[in-house]
Design an enzyme around this catalytic site. Structure first.
Site, PDB file in Angstrom:
ATOM      1  N   GLY A  33      46.941  31.797  72.809  1.00  0.00           N
ATOM      2  CA  GLY A  33      46.607  30.939  73.517  1.00  0.00           C
ATOM      3  C   GLY A  33      46.455  29.524  72.860  1.00  0.00           C
ATOM      4  N   ASN A  34      45.806  28.493  73.665  1.00  0.00           N
ATOM      5  CA  ASN A  34      45.421  27.299  73.208  1.00  0.00           C
ATOM      6  C   ASN A  34      44.264  26.666  73.759  1.00  0.00           C
ATOM      7  OD1 ASN A  34      46.423  25.439  75.304  1.00  0.00           O
ATOM      8  ND2 ASN A  34      48.455  26.610  75.057  1.00  0.00           N
ATOM      9  N   ARG A  35      43.629  25.348  73.344  1.00  0.00           N
ATOM     10  CA  ARG A  35      42.462  25.122  73.955  1.00  0.00           C
ATOM     11  C   ARG A  35      42.604  24.251  75.073  1.00  0.00           C
ATOM     12  NH1 ARG A  35      39.632  22.564  68.813  1.00  0.00           N
ATOM     13  NH2 ARG A  35      37.887  22.669  70.408  1.00  0.00           N
ATOM     14  N   SER A  36      43.731  23.971  75.680  1.00  0.00           N
ATOM     15  CA  SER A  36      43.667  23.033  76.872  1.00  0.00           C
ATOM     16  C   SER A  36      42.893  23.391  78.108  1.00  0.00           C
ATOM     17  CB  SER A  36      45.243  22.802  77.275  1.00  0.00           C
ATOM     18  OG  SER A  36      45.217  22.141  78.510  1.00  0.00           O
TER      19      SER A  36
END
Ligand code: CTP
Ligand code: CA
Length: 237
Positions: A33-36
């Site tokens: 995933g990512n931090r958005s």
């Protein structure tokens, strides 16, 4: 920018906003995933609704309340996001697409249908697996291609940049705008924990064919959203 003049300037328009961050599953319990957080995309969607647009919000893994007046479609992975956008666009009549979502560039090459287990040293093996990745589709580039030189829908890209050895945020953003072929690029300075999950944001708005840059912020994500629609609304055909 949130004044009376902008109110209603998107009436009769159908806009699509993607928000959040995609998750690329590895097995039933894990993902890349990512931090958005989705906050900026949600603010863009909410602002469009306030200005009178019909808004379809394609949300990838966002834990925020649905903004007023938006139809929310939930997705997980980049390929789900691509399919959801394609379905909305196939319906026709979309005036603008704002790609605020952080879309994973890569996904695990294989999905394990059952949970990946570690091996144990007492069984004579303490190795770790290597995760092979493959490229995801570039959704925004596909939207540009699908437009085939036409002017609709108007396409907005977001670019989270930290700057690196090859250039500062603006130089990288300018190159990205050229590469992507969209109509507006919102370059977000995300170095040193700026932007992600924060309530304030500094962005640069870049357009093709001009060196002019509009810088907004540090400002709330709502104000950044208003500045984006201020830039887009007059150019809708
Ligand atoms: N984007 C997309 N599909 C992808 C990757 C990105 O549609 N697979 C969109 C994002 O939603 C954003 C824009 O493209 O609006 C720019 O994303 P960014 O990650 O900054 O650009 P990339 O072209 O992926 O370049 P890089 O990550 O190498 O900087
Ligand atoms: Ca990327």
């Amino acid at each position: 920018p949130d004044g009376a003049a902008s109110r209603g300037d998107l009436a009769g328009r159908h806009v699509v906003v993607s928000a959040g961050g995609t998750r690329e599953p590895l097995d039933p319990v894990r993902f890349l995933g990512n931090r958005s957080s989705g906050k900026q995309g949600y603010a863009v969607a909410a602002e469009a609704a306030v200005r009178g647009a019909r808004v379809t919000l394609v949300a990838a893994n966002v834990a925020l309340p649905d903004p007023d007046g938006c139809e929310v479609v939930r997705v997980g992975s980049a390929r789900e996001l691509e399919a959801a956008l394609g379905a909305v666009l196939d319906g026709g009549g979309v005036d603008a697409v704002v790609m605020a979502a952080a879309v994973a560039d890569f996904r695990p090459a294989t999905y394990a249908a059952t949970k990946i287990k570690k091996t144990h040293a007492d069984e004579g093996d303490d190795s770790a697996p290597v995760v092979e990745l493959v490229r995801n589709p570039d959704v925004l580039a596909a939207l540009v291609a699908r437009r085939a030189g036409g002017r609709t829908p108007y396409l907005v890209g977001f670019a989270a940049e930290t700057g690196d050895a090859s250039g500062d945020v603006l130089t990288l953003a300018r190159a990205k705008l050229r590469r992507k072929g969209c109509d507006l690029l919102v370059a977000n300075d995300v170095g040193d924990d700026k932007a992600f999950g924060q309530d304030e944001n500094t962005v640069h708005l870049l357009r093709p064919g001009t060196d002019e840059v509009v810088t907004v912020g540090p400002a709330t994500k709502a104000l950044v959203a208003a500045a984006v629609w201020d830039a887009v609304a007059p150019d809708l055909v």
